[in-house]
Design an enzyme around this catalytic site. Structure first.
Site, mmCIF file in Angstrom:
data_model
loop_
_atom_site.group_PDB
_atom_site.id
_atom_site.type_symbol
_atom_site.label_atom_id
_atom_site.label_comp_id
_atom_site.label_asym_id
_atom_site.label_seq_id
_atom_site.Cartn_x
_atom_site.Cartn_y
_atom_site.Cartn_z
ATOM 1 C CG ASP A 144 -81.561 28.629 61.905
ATOM 2 O OD1 ASP A 144 -82.249 28.491 62.928
ATOM 3 O OD2 ASP A 144 -80.394 29.041 61.943
ATOM 4 C CE LYS A 173 -81.285 32.682 64.116
ATOM 5 N NZ LYS A 173 -80.742 31.509 63.404
ATOM 6 C CG ASP A 226 -95.913 36.636 55.816
ATOM 7 O OD1 ASP A 226 -96.719 35.995 55.128
ATOM 8 O OD2 ASP A 226 -95.405 37.703 55.436
ATOM 9 C CE1 TYR A 237 -94.672 40.335 59.242
ATOM 10 C CE2 TYR A 237 -96.562 41.224 58.088
ATOM 11 C CZ TYR A 237 -95.500 40.354 58.140
ATOM 12 O OH TYR A 237 -95.268 39.512 57.089
#
Ligand code: NAI
Length: 336
Positions: free
Chosen positions: A205, A171, A229, A124
């Site tokens: 994931d 991640k 988000d 962002y």
């Protein structure tokens, strides 16, 4: 002395749900001075600016705002008002409590998750370049102070509310540096400042799969900006959708309360929007202001409508036939 609350109606369904939230808060009898402020696509037409300086200055001066959603153009146009607001006011923590709602039928009845999202960095940052035509890069920013700050916030929040566990979704197997730093900070804060709380890490994931398979295993989720988000909406889907998930953006000096949902242009202006997510955000705001009795009264009323009311007392997204106004009226009626 009435408390001044900045009110940003926003775009799309924003004015409808903002009006509903305002009516419900007014029904508590609290002395509130609402200061209506422009922001969003509508504000470009009226004020020539998506986020006029007076809006930011007023929130900064009064310390609290209730905000409707605003529209952000896709793939072109101005930078998101939300991103600008969060950065300018240093609203570094987004807090989204997601709970199974009484009387709203979904696959689960045991969801009680709080999403804590870092609100100022990550992808962002909006730093994107076209190096040559057809090749673009987008920078993901992570800084130690911001990662530590949000980790500390999540553990403090968990402890203050009697929560047991903080889970980080990451991640760092792929983004070894940026997500690696986020993880490193979370581990350090846990070890040094919150060893009394449980802590776990999950590759995102797998985390998403675990969430839809067995959401009851999660308590507080700590995520960087983009993951927060996306996972907020996923969690909303577990409890009945975007119409029932509130949120807040918290900084050291001010706080902006808003639903997780967007401006929903597909249903705007048709009295179809569920106002509950913003009403629940207003309840969070009242608790933040120390007005816990008024907050409890509203919460009791909407829980009662959902538990006891028929389809004519709830909006379509949660299985009813009511419009925005009728649902709001039902809540106000239950407040007695
Ligand atoms: P959205 O959240 O506005 O809508 C997604 C779906 O959920 C739509 O089918 C919509 O009708 C439904 N929905 C959303 N809120 C609802 C409510 N209160 N009651 C009943 N149904 C509801 O997301 P979308 O369509 O991806 O984005 C629309 C615009 O909103 C975009 O410009 C986006 O940038 C903006 N947005 C703004 C946010 C904010 O201001 N905080 C947050 C998310 C998106």
């Amino acid at each position: 002395m009435p408390t001044t609350v900045c009110l940003i109606p926003g775009d799309g369904i924003g004015p409808e749900v903002a009006e509903a939230a305002r009516r419900v808060v007014e029904a508590t009898g609290l002395a509130i001075n609402w200061l209506e402020l422009p922001a969003g696509a509508a504000s470009v037409e009226t004020h020539g600016d998506v986020l006029p300086p007076e809006t930011v200055e007023a929130i900064s001066a009064h310390g609290v705002a209730l905000k409707g959603p605003v529209t952000t153009p896709i793939g072109e146009g101005f930078t998101s008002v939300n991103v600008q607001l969060r950065k300018r006011l240093n609203l570094y923590a987004a807090v989204r409590p997601v709970r199974s709602m009484p009387g709203v039928r979904t696959r689960y009845d045991n969801v009680e998750v709080v999403v804590v999202r870092e609100n100022t960095e990550g992808l962002y940052s909006g730093i994107e370049n076209e190096i040559v035509p057809g090749i673009v890069q987008s920078l993901k920013i992570a800084t130690r102070p911001a990662c530590e700050r949000i980790a500390r916030f999540a553990f403090d929040y968990a402890r203050a509310r009697g929560r047991r566990k903080v889970t980080v979704f990451h991640k760092a197997n792929i983004m070894k540096k940026s997500d690696g730093l986020f993880l490193d900070c979370a581990r350090n804060v846990h070890e040094m400042e919150a060893p009394d709380l449980d802590y776990e890490e999950m590759i995102i994931d797998n985390g998403c799969m675990q969430l839809v398979r067995d959401p009851g295993q999660f308590d507080v989720l700590l995520l960087e900006n983009l993951y927060g988000d996306v996972v907020s909406d996923l969690c909303a889907g577990l409890v009945g959708g975007l119409g029932v998930v509130p949120g807040s953006n918290i900084g050291d000096d001010c706080a902006v309360f808003e639903a997780v949902h967007g401006s929903a242009p597909d249903i705007a202006g048709q009295d179809l929007a569920n106002p509950l997510a913003l009403i629940m955000s207003a309840v969070m705001m009242l608790n933040h202001l120390g007005e816990t009795a008024a907050a409890d009264r509203i919460k009791f009323a909407y829980d009662a409508v959902l538990e006891e009311g028929g389809p004519e007392e709830r909006t379509r997204d949660i299985g009813g036939t009511a419009g925005t106004r009728a649902f709001t009226d039902a809540i106000i009626q239950r407040m007695g």
